[in-house]
Motif scaffolding. Structure first.
Motif, PDB file in Angstrom:
ATOM      1  N   LEU A 123       0.833  -1.202   0.000  1.00 36.12           N
ATOM      2  CA  LEU A 123       0.000   0.000   0.000  1.00 36.12           C
ATOM      3  C   LEU A 123       0.869   1.254   0.000  1.00 36.12           C
ATOM      4  N   LEU A 124       1.948   1.239   0.768  1.00 37.03           N
ATOM      5  CA  LEU A 124       2.873   2.374   0.776  1.00 37.03           C
ATOM      6  C   LEU A 124       3.539   2.553  -0.588  1.00 37.03           C
ATOM      7  N   GLY A 125       3.827   1.457  -1.268  1.00 32.84           N
ATOM      8  CA  GLY A 125       4.376   1.549  -2.621  1.00 32.84           C
ATOM      9  C   GLY A 125       3.382   2.187  -3.583  1.00 32.84           C
ATOM     10  N   ALA A 126       2.121   1.799  -3.460  1.00 33.40           N
ATOM     11  CA  ALA A 126       1.077   2.396  -4.298  1.00 33.40           C
ATOM     12  C   ALA A 126       0.930   3.882  -3.991  1.00 33.40           C
TER      13      ALA A 126
ATOM     14  N   GLY B 286       2.693  11.072  -9.158  1.00 28.70           N
ATOM     15  CA  GLY B 286       1.950  11.275 -10.401  1.00 28.70           C
ATOM     16  C   GLY B 286       1.943  10.105 -11.358  1.00 28.70           C
ATOM     17  N   ARG B 287       2.346   8.935 -10.900  1.00 27.56           N
ATOM     18  CA  ARG B 287       2.330   7.748 -11.771  1.00 27.56           C
ATOM     19  C   ARG B 287       1.017   7.007 -11.525  1.00 27.56           C
ATOM     20  N   PHE B 288      -0.052   7.541 -12.117  1.00 28.25           N
ATOM     21  CA  PHE B 288      -1.395   7.068 -11.813  1.00 28.25           C
ATOM     22  C   PHE B 288      -1.692   5.685 -12.372  1.00 28.25           C
ATOM     23  N   VAL B 289      -1.164   5.362 -13.534  1.00 22.92           N
ATOM     24  CA  VAL B 289      -1.364   4.020 -14.087  1.00 22.92           C
ATOM     25  C   VAL B 289      -0.699   2.994 -13.173  1.00 22.92           C
ATOM     26  N   GLU B 290       0.525   3.281 -12.776  1.00 24.71           N
ATOM     27  CA  GLU B 290       1.244   2.394 -11.859  1.00 24.71           C
ATOM     28  C   GLU B 290       0.513   2.278 -10.515  1.00 24.71           C
ATOM     29  N   ALA B 291       0.030   3.406 -10.012  1.00 24.49           N
ATOM     30  CA  ALA B 291      -0.720   3.384  -8.746  1.00 24.49           C
ATOM     31  C   ALA B 291      -1.971   2.530  -8.881  1.00 24.49           C
TER      32      ALA B 291
ATOM     33  N   VAL C 145      -8.627   5.627   1.627  1.00 24.73           N
ATOM     34  CA  VAL C 145      -8.151   6.987   1.383  1.00 24.73           C
ATOM     35  C   VAL C 145      -7.240   7.019   0.156  1.00 24.73           C
ATOM     36  N   GLU C 146      -6.319   6.092   0.061  1.00 27.76           N
ATOM     37  CA  GLU C 146      -5.413   6.081  -1.104  1.00 27.76           C
ATOM     38  C   GLU C 146      -6.172   5.790  -2.391  1.00 27.76           C
ATOM     39  N   HIS C 147      -7.095   4.845  -2.341  1.00 26.52           N
ATOM     40  CA  HIS C 147      -7.884   4.525  -3.533  1.00 26.52           C
ATOM     41  C   HIS C 147      -8.745   5.725  -3.931  1.00 26.52           C
ATOM     42  N   GLY C 148      -9.321   6.407  -2.951  1.00 30.13           N
ATOM     43  CA  GLY C 148     -10.104   7.605  -3.239  1.00 30.13           C
ATOM     44  C   GLY C 148      -9.267   8.702  -3.873  1.00 30.13           C
ATOM     45  N   ARG C 149      -8.042   8.872  -3.386  1.00 28.52           N
ATOM     46  CA  ARG C 149      -7.136   9.858  -3.986  1.00 28.52           C
ATOM     47  C   ARG C 149      -6.855   9.518  -5.443  1.00 28.52           C
ATOM     48  N   LEU C 150      -6.621   8.231  -5.712  1.00 25.00           N
ATOM     49  CA  LEU C 150      -6.379   7.821  -7.092  1.00 25.00           C
ATOM     50  C   LEU C 150      -7.592   8.117  -7.964  1.00 25.00           C
ATOM     51  N   LEU C 151      -8.769   7.740  -7.503  1.00 28.68           N
ATOM     52  CA  LEU C 151      -9.986   7.990  -8.279  1.00 28.68           C
ATOM     53  C   LEU C 151     -10.167   9.481  -8.549  1.00 28.68           C
ATOM     54  N   ALA C 152      -9.815  10.320  -7.588  1.00 29.93           N
ATOM     55  CA  ALA C 152      -9.899  11.769  -7.798  1.00 29.93           C
ATOM     56  C   ALA C 152      -8.933  12.213  -8.888  1.00 29.93           C
ATOM     57  N   ARG C 153      -7.729  11.663  -8.862  1.00 33.86           N
ATOM     58  CA  ARG C 153      -6.713  12.051  -9.843  1.00 33.86           C
ATOM     59  C   ARG C 153      -7.058  11.627 -11.270  1.00 33.86           C
TER      60      ARG C 153
END
Length: 195
Positions: free
Chosen positions: A28-31, A38-43, A68-76
């Motif tokens: 999860l920390l790696g994601a 800013g590496r959204f595909v990788e995340a 929280v991390e998944h929500g941040r990704l979806l926002a991005r």
């Protein structure tokens, strides 16, 4: 636990489950690192398989972090409705665990989403107020100048978008002052140029 550092160290009582928490947390920390750079595909590739594994583990501190991390990704990636729902789950999970720092991060992101992306000023203000309350809870025991500055930046940007330029300048200056007082750099503040 009262702090995110204590929650992050929490482990299930059952040895089998405990042995599964640490590798999931590292992944999860790696994601999160991919997301923060800013590496959204990788995340997305890192977070995707983690969701099912974390859900199967049923360990609330890790679930809240994931949401929280998944929500941040979806926002991005501009999936705002899903991002809002996911961040809200993370916020409420973190709140139930008394993880104020994680709840604060979620609330700041929700203020950003509701204001800048979804143009829902009242909702943005409610989330910004919630974030401010978390910062002030317990006599201001959360000493988090970066997060406080992020909140000021979000409130500033939302005010700017609403045409309230005086409030935008005031919040931008407050956010930069928080960073200056803490001796921290001011990375990519949106409204610093208005000062």
């Amino acid at each position: 636990p009262d702090r995110v550092s204590e929650v992050q160290q929490a482990m299930p009582d059952e040895p089998d489950r405990a042995a599964r928490v640490e590798p999931l947390r590292r992944r999860l920390l790696g994601a999160r690192a991919s997301l923060d750079t800013g590496r959204f595909v990788e995340a997305s590739e890192r977070l995707g398989p983690l969701g099912d594994e974390i859900a199967a583990l049923d360990f609330p501190p890790l679930t809240a972090e994931y949401e929280v991390e998944h929500g941040r990704l979806l926002a991005r990636i501009d999936r705002w409705e899903q991002a809002t729902a996911t961040l809200q789950r993370g916020f409420f999970g973190a709140t139930a665990l008394r993880d104020d720092e994680l709840a604060l991060r979620a609330a700041i992101w929700l203020a950003e989403l509701e204001g800048a992306q979804r143009q829902r000023e009242e909702q943005a203000e409610l989330w910004a107020d919630q974030a401010q309350a978390l910062l002030e809870r317990g006599g201001g025991r959360l000493q988090l100048p970066e997060q406080a500055s992020d909140l000021a930046d979000t409130v500033s940007w939302n005010a700017y978008l609403a045409g309230d330029f005086a409030a935008a300048r005031t919040e931008a200056a407050r956010g930069l002052a928080l960073l200056d007082d803490a001796g921290l750099a001011a990375p990519s503040r949106r409204l610093a140029l208005l000062l």
